[in-house]
Scaffold this active site. Structure first.
Site, PDB file in Angstrom:
ATOM      1  N   ILE A  75     -27.673 103.925  96.392  1.00  0.00           N
ATOM      2  CA  ILE A  75     -28.906 104.628  96.798  1.00  0.00           C
ATOM      3  C   ILE A  75     -28.873 105.072  98.244  1.00  0.00           C
ATOM      4  O   ILE A  75     -29.823 105.693  98.724  1.00  0.00           O
ATOM      5  CB  ILE A  75     -30.150 103.746  96.564  1.00  0.00           C
ATOM      6  CG1 ILE A  75     -30.033 102.431  97.332  1.00  0.00           C
ATOM      7  CG2 ILE A  75     -30.372 103.498  95.092  1.00  0.00           C
ATOM      8  CD1 ILE A  75     -31.280 101.574  97.248  1.00  0.00           C
ATOM      9  N   GLY A  76     -27.816 104.767  98.977  1.00  0.00           N
ATOM     10  CA  GLY A  76     -27.758 105.217 100.356  1.00  0.00           C
ATOM     11  C   GLY A  76     -26.533 104.661 101.048  1.00  0.00           C
ATOM     12  O   GLY A  76     -25.833 103.788 100.534  1.00  0.00           O
ATOM     13  N   VAL A  95     -25.486 101.061 100.346  1.00  0.00           N
ATOM     14  CA  VAL A  95     -26.557 100.256  99.777  1.00  0.00           C
ATOM     15  C   VAL A  95     -26.692 100.599  98.300  1.00  0.00           C
ATOM     16  O   VAL A  95     -26.657 101.773  97.917  1.00  0.00           O
ATOM     17  CB  VAL A  95     -27.892 100.508 100.505  1.00  0.00           C
ATOM     18  CG1 VAL A  95     -29.008  99.659  99.895  1.00  0.00           C
ATOM     19  CG2 VAL A  95     -27.746 100.187 101.988  1.00  0.00           C
ATOM     20  N   ASP A 111     -32.781  98.406 116.826  1.00  0.00           N
ATOM     21  CA  ASP A 111     -32.576  99.653 116.082  1.00  0.00           C
ATOM     22  C   ASP A 111     -33.798  99.968 115.230  1.00  0.00           C
ATOM     23  O   ASP A 111     -33.682 100.269 114.045  1.00  0.00           O
ATOM     24  CB  ASP A 111     -31.317  99.553 115.221  1.00  0.00           C
ATOM     25  CG  ASP A 111     -30.843 100.925 114.731  1.00  0.00           C
ATOM     26  OD1 ASP A 111     -31.256 101.937 115.328  1.00  0.00           O
ATOM     27  OD2 ASP A 111     -30.078 100.981 113.762  1.00  0.00           O
TER      28      ASP A 111
END
Length: 1017
Positions: free
Chosen positions: A697-698, A705, A829
């Site tokens: 998904i990413g 991920v 971050d």
């Protein structure tokens, strides 16, 4: 004859008599007034939380819903989830008759509240789910001797549990679970002779055996000791706990045999011993006929399933998966009248499945995968119409699927791949309304694809079967489809244009079929597609230029077809991790982005292709070298042929290795080291088997991920896999350890939950809770992308109340990190892509790969390199690498500006970032409302949005000292809907943003001498 009483004395006596009669009333009235004063004082000391605004002097405090009174005296104080953020004040025990205190689900900080020692009549105390830290005091036995209920669950207490807790002899319930205890388990708990419920699970004690003194707790009904680092054997005399109803010793390192006494506990209803190192066979004699749940999974148990299990007529759940059990399933288990969940996957079981499964009970889950079962599936699995999942993959089952499955409307998941099933799929199965996952690959099914399927079907895997015919144009109605794997079948005809109309597709595998015709055009709807494999067909014609608009595409394989023409240059704009155009008829220059060693085998056997460099073994793109490279081309053909042969051999060996790996049941788990931080209902092999491209998904700089399913009920986890790049091993190892170190110690509703970490020799995985709505940036900025990807679900515009809710949630998470962790944590971050959203749009801070626990005061607090993302990096961090909480405040300020403007962090018009753009907007005296997101701006929200915009500006001040703390930011957000002057007076500090807007210089500051706090004025 007595003397008459003098009139003056009569009056005096009447007065005394009246006072005597009315004294209790006046005394009670005075006490009531005093108790109401105490309660109002409590409210003030707790900073007047809005949840108890109805506490006021004009009403009777005994009528307040949080207060219970007996005979006019306050006896009960129930303040669950009231957003209390301050410590418990001593005045609480001025309520002299208080017997019950409930303060759970708040944000109360500090050490254990010793002030409660003064509540002399206290019998019930629940302070669970707060922010308490430190050790439980050694004198905790100074609590009221009448105390019978004590819950300290879900806090951050650490160290040892003091032996003094064993002197609270009135305790009937003791809950210490989900803390950070890292010391020993006191034997003295065994002295609590009245104890009925003991909950200690989810703590990291030093390796300890189960205290033998616990076997003296004769009244104990529930014992919860899951995930406590227990070692050694289960005490043989545990059978002496005759009152025991619930026993949970799961997720520990217990070894040895299961004592036979466990199954002799006649009151036992729940037995959880899963994920230990228990060995031997399951005791054969079963007298615990009240058992409703047995979970012995993930151990080293061998032997057979006892026939006596078929006598447990109350048994609803039986989990024996991930063991080494062998033999057949006793037929009597299939006839248990209450059985709803049956899980025996990954064992060495064999024989035929009992035919009565589902006939006598309302079976919901049936998981028998990865065994050696033969014969057919039981035909009555869904006889009661409540079956949710059939998971029977990797067996030797055969025959046709039961036709009854086609009428099972409750069915969510069917996973029967890797068997020897044949025949056609029952018609009704395709169209079941609730069916979500259909995985039937690697069988011998035949037939054609239906024109219509159920409205929730999202994953279809039918590879390695004998399906034939054309892909029907009605496939456009499969609107919820996300994964379509149909490799190695007999499909023919063209790829219908209607397939490209499915907007949610992430994976399409149609390789090794008999498809022909051109590549479909008009790919605009494939905005979510990440994997496309059409290799091994007879497709021809050019590749449409629109393929370059598939912005999330990472894997593309068009090899072994008859495609021709030039490769569209736009493909070079894609971030591909796998590309294969070999064995086609392409001509012309390859896109320059692919002229590197990563794609050295992507263009083989295309004689008409050329490159500007010889590194890929292609012809050089000029006429001179083209004529002189005939020998070189012939050499390349020979080398390519040899490479192709080697590739086939390698793939064949890989196939055998993979098959062997899948069939190696217990050996699979031994390859992984799993460290859990939460209760788990999955194993390492569950996770590793789900790391497929269809589940991706990413991806980011440090890894990819995946969304991995973990059970038949449709539950998922998010798995972050660290890239295995040897050049980055040391750096990524550091990131991995940092994320594990930070997240494993944090428990907060607004911080993503790290469930476990999994390591092997060549992989590192972080397993998180899966949040359905993914990241904030997808919702805010999806519409900023090219039109080719517009219209996806995450482009729905979030309204302002939802955005404000997200801001508050994210602020809560950062506030906890900065102010309530010991030591405090800085994220480093913070950005909108690291703010994840659950199904209710509650925000959670994620991705701690760059987080760093702050050093102690006085130690150097710099880092060797600057981390973060452009647009979110605080100015001082970029220049000095100094690390403190104010860099997170700056980044959070950028997120606030994103929420109110809809702009991206690096979207600043003529300036360089959103923060700079916002400052210039204010300096030019432009109206704030001109900067706000027009898609959501409504008159009723204008004041709130303007206040949050101002707060974003304050948070992104140039100097760290001008920025508020996250605690102040959170308080300001709570009050941002105040249309008056945007002023915050919390914790003795004043914030007034109004003067800022009239200021021509961003850096004008004045120091408040009273508290050393710097603010912009």
């Amino acid at each position: 004859m007595s003397k008459p009483t003098p009139p003056s004395l009569q009056i005096h006596l009447h007065t005394l008599f009246f006072l005597f009669l009315t004294f209790p009333f006046h005394a009670t009235s005075q006490v009531n007034d005093s108790e109401q004063t105490t309660l109002l004082k409590l409210k003030q000391q707790w900073a007047n939380p809005p949840s108890i605004n109805h506490w006021n002097s004009s009403s009777n405090h005994c009528s307040w819903p949080e207060i219970n009174c007996t005979n006019g005296y306050v006896t009960s104080l129930k303040l669950t989830a009231k957003n209390i953020t301050e410590t418990i004040p001593p005045s609480i025990c001025d309520l002299k008759n208080l017997t019950l205190i409930e303060l759970q689900q708040n944000f109360i900080p500090g050490p254990f509240p010793k002030v409660l020692y003064n509540c002399a009549k206290l019998r019930y105390l629940d302070v669970s789910e707060n922010y308490f830290v430190g050790h439980i005091p050694d004198d905790i036995d100074l609590l009221s001797p009448q105390l019978y209920y004590l819950s300290l669950s879900f806090n951050n207490f650490s160290g040892d549990i003091p032996p003094a807790i064993g002197r609270l002899l009135g305790l009937q319930t003791l809950k210490l679970d989900a803390n950070m205890f890292n010391g020993s388990i006191p034997q003295e708990i065994g002295s609590l002779s009245n104890l009925e419920i003991l909950v200690m699970e989810n703590n990291s004690f030093v390796p300890s055996t189960i205290p033998l003194s616990f076997t003296k707790l004769k009244k104990l009904r529930e014992l919860w000791m899951r995930e406590m680092n227990l070692i050694g054997e289960i005490p043989e005399n545990i059978g002496s706990l005759t009152a025991l109803e619930v026993l949970d010793l799961s997720i520990n390192e217990l070894s040895g045999n299961i004592p036979s006494g466990v199954f002799l506990l006649k009151n036992l209803s729940t037995l959880y011993l899963f994920k230990n190192r228990l060995s031997g066979s399951i005791p054969l004699s079963v007298e615990a006929l009240n058992l409703t749940a047995i979970d012995l999974s993930a151990n080293n148990l061998n032997g057979t399933i006892p026939d006596d299990f078929g006598k447990l007529t109350k048994l609803a759940g039986l989990s024996l998966f991930f063991n080494q059990l062998s033999g057949a399933i006793p037929a009597s288990i299939g006839r248990l009248p209450e059985l709803t969940d049956f899980r025996v996957f990954t064992n060495n079981l064999s024989g035929e499945l009992p035919p009565d499964f589902g006939l006598y009970s309302k079976l919901e889950g049936f998981q028998v995968a990865t065994n050696g079962f033969t014969g057919v599936l039981p035909k009555n699995l869904c006889a009661h119409g409540v079956l949710l999942g059939v998971v029977a993959f990797d067996n030797n089952l055969s025959g046709e699927l039961p036709k009854s499955l086609g009428n099972c409307q409750s069915l969510l998941i069917v996973r029967i791949h890797g068997n020897r099933f044949s025949g056609e799929i029952p018609d009704g199965l395709w169209t079941l309304l609730n069916l979500t996952v259909l995985m039937i690959s690697d069988n011998s099914f035949s037939g054609k694809l239906p024109g219509r399927v159920g409205t929730n079907l999202s994953l279809v895997e039918i590879s390695d079967n004998q399906f034939s015919g054309e892909i029907p144009p009605e496939i456009s109605s499969w609107e919820t489809l996300t994964v379509f794997k149909a490799s190695n079948n007999l499909f023919s005809g063209t790829i219908p244009q209607e397939l490209t109309a499915l907007p949610h597709l992430t994976t399409v595998l149609l390789d090794r079929n008999r498809l022909s015709g051109n590549f479909p055009s008009n790919l605009i709807s494939w905005k979510s597609l990440s994997t496309l494999n059409l290799s091994g067909n007879q497709l021809s014609g050019p590749i449409p230029a629109e393929i370059g608009f598939l912005l999330v595409l990472t894997e593309l394989d068009l090899s072994e077809n008859e495609f021709s023409g030039q490769i569209p240059p736009a493909i070079g704009d894609l971030r591909l991790t796998w590309l294969n155009f070999s064995s086609n008829r392409f001509t012309g220059r390859i896109p320059s982005e692919f002229e590197n060693s990563a794609f050295d085998s992507s263009f083989l056997n295309n004689p008409g292709l050329c490159a500007s460099k010889p590194s890929l073994g292609l012809n050089i793109c000029n006429s001179k070298t083209r004529n002189s490279s005939k020998f070189s081309s012939q050499f390349i053909v020979v080398v390519s042929s040899i490479s192709a042969v080697l590739f086939v051999i390698a793939m064949t060996l890989t196939l055998f290795v993979v098959r062997g790996f899948q069939k190696r049941k217990i050996g699979l788990d031994s390859m992984w080291k799993l460290t859990s931080f939460q209760r788990l209902n999955f194993t390492a092999s569950n996770i590793s088997s789900g790391l497929t491209e269809s589940n991706a998904i990413g991806s980011g700089g440090s890894g990819k991920v995946y969304r991995v399913p973990i059970n038949y009920s449709g539950d998922y986890v998010a798995v972050k896999r660290i890239w295995n790049d040897k050049k980055l091993d040391q750096k990524l190892e550091k990131e991995f350890l940092a994320e594990v170190e930070v997240l494993s110690t944090i428990r907060h509703a607004n911080i993503v939950k790290l469930m476990c970490c999994i390591s092997s020799d060549n992989s590192k995985l972080l397993v998180y809770e899966y949040l359905e709505n993914r990241s904030l940036d997808r919702w805010l900025h999806g519409k900023r992308r090219p039109s080719s990807v517009s219209g996806s679900v995450h482009h729905v515009v979030l309204d302002w109340p939802t955005r404000l809710q997200i801001a508050v949630g994210a602020a809560r998470g950062l506030c906890y990190m900065h102010h309530d962790c010991s030591p405090p944590i800085v994220h480093r971050d913070v950005k909108s892509s690291n703010v994840l959203l659950d199904s209710e749009f509650n925000a959670k801070i994620a991705d701690f790969g760059l987080a760093r626990i702050l050093v102690k005061h006085g130690e150097p607090n710099t880092v060797s390199s600057v981390a973060g993302s452009f647009g979110y990096i605080a100015p001082e961090y970029a220049h000095t690498s100094r690390v403190n909480e104010k860099i997170d405040v700056y980044s959070f300020g950028v997120i606030l500006l994103e929420l109110v403007t809809g702009k991206e962090a690096n979207d600043g018009d003529e300036t360089t970032s959103l923060a700079e753009w916002a400052w210039h907007h204010v300096q030019k005296s432009n109206p704030i409302e001109d900067a706000l997101d027009k898609d959501i701006m409504e008159p009723c929200y204008l004041d709130e949005m303007s206040n949050v915009f101002k707060l974003g500006i304050i948070c992104t001040g140039t100097f760290p000292s001008t920025r508020p703390t996250m605690k102040e930011v959170l308080q300001i957000l709570f009050r941002c809907n105040n249309p008056m002057a945007f002023r915050e007076k919390n914790i003795g500090r004043e914030y007034d943003a109004a003067p800022l807007l009239n200021n021509s210089k961003r850096e004008r500051m004045v120091e408040h001498e009273d508290d050393g706090f710097t603010s912009i004025v």
